[in-house]
Design a protein around this motif. Sequence first.
Motif, mmCIF file in Angstrom:
data_model
loop_
_atom_site.group_PDB
_atom_site.id
_atom_site.type_symbol
_atom_site.label_atom_id
_atom_site.label_comp_id
_atom_site.label_asym_id
_atom_site.label_seq_id
_atom_site.Cartn_x
_atom_site.Cartn_y
_atom_site.Cartn_z
ATOM 1 N N GLN B 14 0.849 -1.190 0.000
ATOM 2 C CA GLN B 14 0.000 0.000 0.000
ATOM 3 C C GLN B 14 0.883 1.238 0.000
ATOM 4 O OE1 GLN B 14 -3.232 -1.754 -0.609
ATOM 5 N NE2 GLN B 14 -3.644 0.288 0.187
ATOM 6 N N GLU B 15 0.419 2.245 -0.691
ATOM 7 C CA GLU B 15 1.125 3.525 -0.703
ATOM 8 C C GLU B 15 1.349 4.002 0.729
ATOM 9 O OE1 GLU B 15 -0.926 6.458 -2.966
ATOM 10 O OE2 GLU B 15 0.508 8.055 -2.531
ATOM 11 N N GLY B 16 2.572 4.411 1.016
ATOM 12 C CA GLY B 16 2.906 4.894 2.346
ATOM 13 C C GLY B 16 3.549 3.846 3.244
ATOM 14 N N ILE B 77 12.566 0.245 1.133
ATOM 15 C CA ILE B 77 12.070 1.524 0.621
ATOM 16 C C ILE B 77 11.071 2.068 1.633
ATOM 17 C CG2 ILE B 77 10.933 2.729 -1.279
ATOM 18 C CD1 ILE B 77 11.710 0.380 -3.093
ATOM 19 N N ALA B 78 11.362 3.234 2.157
ATOM 20 C CA ALA B 78 10.478 3.849 3.153
ATOM 21 C C ALA B 78 9.368 4.640 2.458
ATOM 22 C CB ALA B 78 11.290 4.764 4.056
ATOM 23 N N GLY B 83 5.253 5.971 -7.692
ATOM 24 C CA GLY B 83 6.397 6.065 -8.606
ATOM 25 C C GLY B 83 7.476 5.031 -8.341
ATOM 26 N N ASP B 84 7.371 4.321 -7.231
ATOM 27 C CA ASP B 84 8.326 3.254 -6.931
ATOM 28 C C ASP B 84 7.957 1.955 -7.626
ATOM 29 O OD1 ASP B 84 8.486 4.436 -3.513
ATOM 30 O OD2 ASP B 84 9.836 4.898 -5.190
ATOM 31 N N LEU B 108 7.664 -4.731 -7.923
ATOM 32 C CA LEU B 108 7.019 -4.012 -6.818
ATOM 33 C C LEU B 108 5.789 -3.305 -7.365
ATOM 34 C CD1 LEU B 108 7.020 -2.985 -3.865
ATOM 35 C CD2 LEU B 108 8.384 -1.038 -4.664
ATOM 36 N N ALA B 109 4.631 -3.633 -6.799
ATOM 37 C CA ALA B 109 3.369 -2.992 -7.200
ATOM 38 C C ALA B 109 2.850 -2.187 -6.017
ATOM 39 C CB ALA B 109 2.355 -4.041 -7.632
ATOM 40 N N VAL B 110 2.687 -0.886 -6.208
ATOM 41 C CA VAL B 110 2.236 0.002 -5.138
ATOM 42 C C VAL B 110 0.791 0.390 -5.404
ATOM 43 C CG1 VAL B 110 2.667 2.152 -3.899
ATOM 44 C CG2 VAL B 110 4.584 0.868 -4.909
ATOM 45 N N HIS B 111 -0.056 0.114 -4.436
ATOM 46 C CA HIS B 111 -1.491 0.380 -4.586
ATOM 47 C C HIS B 111 -1.897 1.581 -3.745
ATOM 48 C CE1 HIS B 111 -1.823 -3.439 -6.681
ATOM 49 N NE2 HIS B 111 -1.155 -3.998 -5.692
#
Lengths: 115, 112
Positions: B14-16, B77-78, B83-84, B108-111
């Motif tokens: 998840q984003e963040g 990755i913090a 964009g990551d 890496l999939a960021v939702h």
Amino acid sequence: NAGVTQTPKFQVLKTGQSMTLQCAQDMNHEYMSWYRQDPGMGLRLIHYSVGAGITDQGEVPNGYNVSRSTTEDFPLRLLSAAPSQTSVYFCASSTRGGKYQETQYFGPGTRLLVL
Amino acid sequence: GESVGLHLPTLSVQEGDNSIINCAYSNSASDYFIWYKQESGKGPQFIIDIRSNMDKRQGQRVTVLLNKTVKHLSLQIAATQPGDSAVYFCAENMAGYNKLIFGAGTRLAVHP
């Protein structure tokens, strides 16, 4: 600086044809290398060069030739293209390699399709 | 579309949240390690590197950890951002050799 440039971006070949993939860098890097990248796999080293006039083989050199007549250019030649050479090809350069391996900077890639 | 990475392991976050991407390297004689990020249709981009005389190195939002005992490398990755999202590769260089050996990569999939 343009960094590492590659041409063409995309190429279609017929089996048996030959071609040259171009790579150039304007960072005065000694070390240059060619990789291929296939689906689901990391990059595999084809050939590399530690300086003008010096080249050596990587993991998968068969079917490819290279030369390094200048610091800036490192072309990759396919002698007689085969469908197994369908891949994305990346050129990279760094200030030096070997024992003092430095970060490699990659070009945008050339997508090659061999029919 | 991008053909690279069709069958790669995927990490969904998840984003963040913080992300941790792991890599097992193959050669105990390797003395230099790099993490690369590859976005769709682009060449690999340097993120961070570490030499074997260190076990941790920090950059901006990224940290690389090296455990030579078990030949393991990780990228943290913090506060992961959309964009990551990319494929991440670790690479190792064996001392005295002019070659980088790349791992297979992790997507890496960021939702949101």
